[in-house]
Design an enzyme around this catalytic site. Structure first.
Site, short mmCIF file in Angstrom:
data_model
loop_
_atom_site.label_atom_id
_atom_site.label_comp_id
_atom_site.label_asym_id
_atom_site.label_seq_id
_atom_site.Cartn_x
_atom_site.Cartn_y
_atom_site.Cartn_z
N SER A 27 40.34 31.39 39.48
CA SER A 27 39.84 32.65 39.81
C SER A 27 37.91 32.34 39.39
O SER A 27 38.18 31.43 37.80
CB SER A 27 40.67 33.95 40.36
N ASN A 28 37.48 33.65 39.75
CA ASN A 28 36.05 33.40 38.97
C ASN A 28 36.03 33.73 37.48
O ASN A 28 36.53 34.56 37.26
CB ASN A 28 35.34 34.16 40.24
N SER A 29 34.63 32.71 36.88
CA SER A 29 34.52 32.94 35.49
C SER A 29 34.32 34.85 35.48
O SER A 29 34.30 35.10 34.04
CB SER A 29 33.33 32.23 35.07
#
Ligand code: PLP
Length: 507
Positions: free
Chosen positions: A191-193
């Site tokens: 998943s995105n930061s």
């Protein structure tokens, strides 16, 4: 500045924007500047006297533009698109010109009501479940946030507060701080930061669960983690799934995650920041599977929908859960229609108090392009990515690292990571196209994202020719280096032989 001069400045600025955008292919996508080049050309203080706007536009051309990375260029193939359009640019200008804030209905009724309308338009365009519509009887609805990061943070904070309230009722023996210390959240390691960051900001650890070899997070991984954590006395709060991860645009399995979340009273949020636009296409209807079971989701109009940054749509199945969690009132914020209608006071749905009139640029963009134009834009990105994918497949020196997904192709040069790394380094030095790298299972790869306001098949050919030529040159250089290394080792071997003979002779 009087209105006459303002008019001239405005007209000249529109000309400036049109010249910039229409000639964008003539510029290198990456700039030549070094750190401090821009700072060193600028005064360190506000000018004491007003300056003429012509001088300011000249400095914009000569100092600022050379220091930009050109995000609207079709040769910008990094990250995901952050597109814009004529309608959206004018919308942004009008937002600034009208200059209203709309944190409550009374602050500017049309600001709130237009947002209600465009969020319902968008939900219908994307074929979202009806309970996300404002016009539906239930407590659901959509809101425009600044970014996906803010939307995720809102979901995480609301889920946390709801869990604390629920636990205080069901476990009166636990203090609030004891409950808060046991909370835990989940997402995938793909998943995105911004999801990990939401955990940091919400002071709630987010476990990044390993996605499978196909980079997809499924219910069984979540079930295992929840069982372990509950056995250890922790309290699961929220799972943030991705539809379109940042690395490879992989889609988590929402149905199986929803089953586990429902059983464990865990909030399910979906981050569809990039891929959400494809919900609008019948040929991508598979992507929408399970969305009727999620509590909230976000999608960036500033990625795939030709609305300029910042503009992130968020929908809530039950907005009251957010409103209850965030409602901090003051007498000066109250108005006489408050709570008497279904029309929201959006200040309770977000982090800041003030809010921009973003609905205006969305409204203008949707009306100038129409649903047909928006769908055509998304389909064009997909078609161009297919064109790029075919080119990769046709050159046996390259391989795909994951299936093409929408407008993203992940590929690498066959062989060790060094070749791909050198290829990217060369491309960055030449500045003709811009891609970023990522890694999966120890393999370095490049992400080619179709971007820009109006990318064309010839832009894809341009990028591919650049990539092929640079790979040829990297390989040629590697061969020369290998030959030189071979010659050197032969020479060393020869010299060490001579040395032995010499020693032998001396003895
Ligand atoms: N989620 C995904 C899947 C993304 O790709 C990105 C950014 O590219 C984000 C979230 C963060 O978006 P924002 O910059 O709107 O916070």
């Amino acid at each position: 500045m009087d209105f006459g001069e303002f008019r001239e400045f405005g007209h000249a600025s529109i000309e400036f924007i049109i010249n910039y955008l229409s000639s964008i292919r003539e510029r290198n996508v990456l700039s030549n500047v070094l750190p401090y080049d821009v700072i060193n050309q600028l005064p360190r203080q506000i000018p004491e006297q007003p300056e003429h706007w012509r001088q300011i536009l000249e400095d914009l051309e000569n100092i600022i533009l050379p220091g930009l990375t050109h995000w609207q260029s079709p040769y910008f193939n990094a990250f995901y698109p952050s597109s814009t359009s004529a309608g959206s640019i004018i919308g942004e200008l009008l937002i600034a010109g009208i200059g209203v804030l709309g944190f409550s209905w009374i602050c500017s009724p049309a600001c709130t009501e237009l947002e209600v309308v465009v969020m319902d338009w968008l939900a219908k365009f994307l074929n979202l479940p009806e309970h996300f519509l404002h016009e539906n009887e239930g407590p659901g609805g959509g809101v425009i946030q600044g970014s996906a990061s803010e939307a995720v943070l809102v979901a995480v904070l609301a889920a946390r507060e709801q869990a604390v309230r629920r636990l205080r009722l069901s476990h009166p023996e636990l203090s609030e701080s004891e409950i808060r210390g046991k909370l835990i959240a989940y997402s995938s390691d793909q998943s995105n930061s911004c999801i990990e960051k939401a955990g940091v900001l919400a002071a709630m650890p987010i476990k990044l669960l390993p996605a499978g070899a196909d980079l997809v997070l499924r219910g069984d991984a979540l079930k295992q983690a929840i069982e372990q954590d509950v056995a250890a006395g922790l309290i699961p709060v929220i799972c943030i799934a991705s539809l379109g991860t940042t690395g490879t645009c992989a889609y988590d399995d929402i149905e199986s995650l929803a089953s586990i979340c429902e059983k464990n009273q865990v909030w399910l949020h979906v981050d569809a920041a990039y891929a959400g636009g494809a919900f609008a296409l019948e040929e991508c209807s598979e992507l929408r599977r399970g969305l009727d079971r999620v509590d909230s989701l976000n999608f960036n109009l500033h990625k795939f929908m030709l609305v300029n940054f910042d503009c992130a749509a968020m929908w809530l199945r039950d907005a009251n859960k957010v409103i209850d969690s965030f409602n901090v009132d003051r007498i000066y914020l109250k108005h006489k229609h408050e709570g008497q209608t279904q029309i929201p006071d959006f200040r309770h749905w977000q982090i800041p108090l003030g809010r921009r009139f973003r609905a205006l640029k969305v409204w203008i963009t949707f009306r100038t392009l129409g649903a047909e134009g928006l769908r055509a834009h998304i389909r064009k990105h997909i078609t161009l990515a297919k064109q790029f994918e075919d080119l990769v497949k046709a050159d046996e020196r390259f391989e795909l690292i994951a299936p093409r997904a929408l407008g993203l192709v992940c590929f690498r040069a066959k062989g060790d990571n060094e070749i791909t790394s050198q290829l990217l380094q060369r491309l960055m030095e030449r500045k003709k196209i811009y891609m970023v790298k990522a890694e999966h299972c120890g393999q370095l790869f490049l992400r080619f994202a179709v971007c820009g306001m109006d990318p064309k098949p010839s832009d894809i050919d341009f990028a591919w020719t650049e990539i092929q030529t640079q790979l040829t040159s990297v390989c040629a250089e590697q061969q020369v280096n290998a030959r030189k290394a071979g010659e050197l080792s032969e020479l060393t071997h020869h010299l060490s032989g001579l040395h032995v003979t010499n020693e032998t002779l001396q003895r």
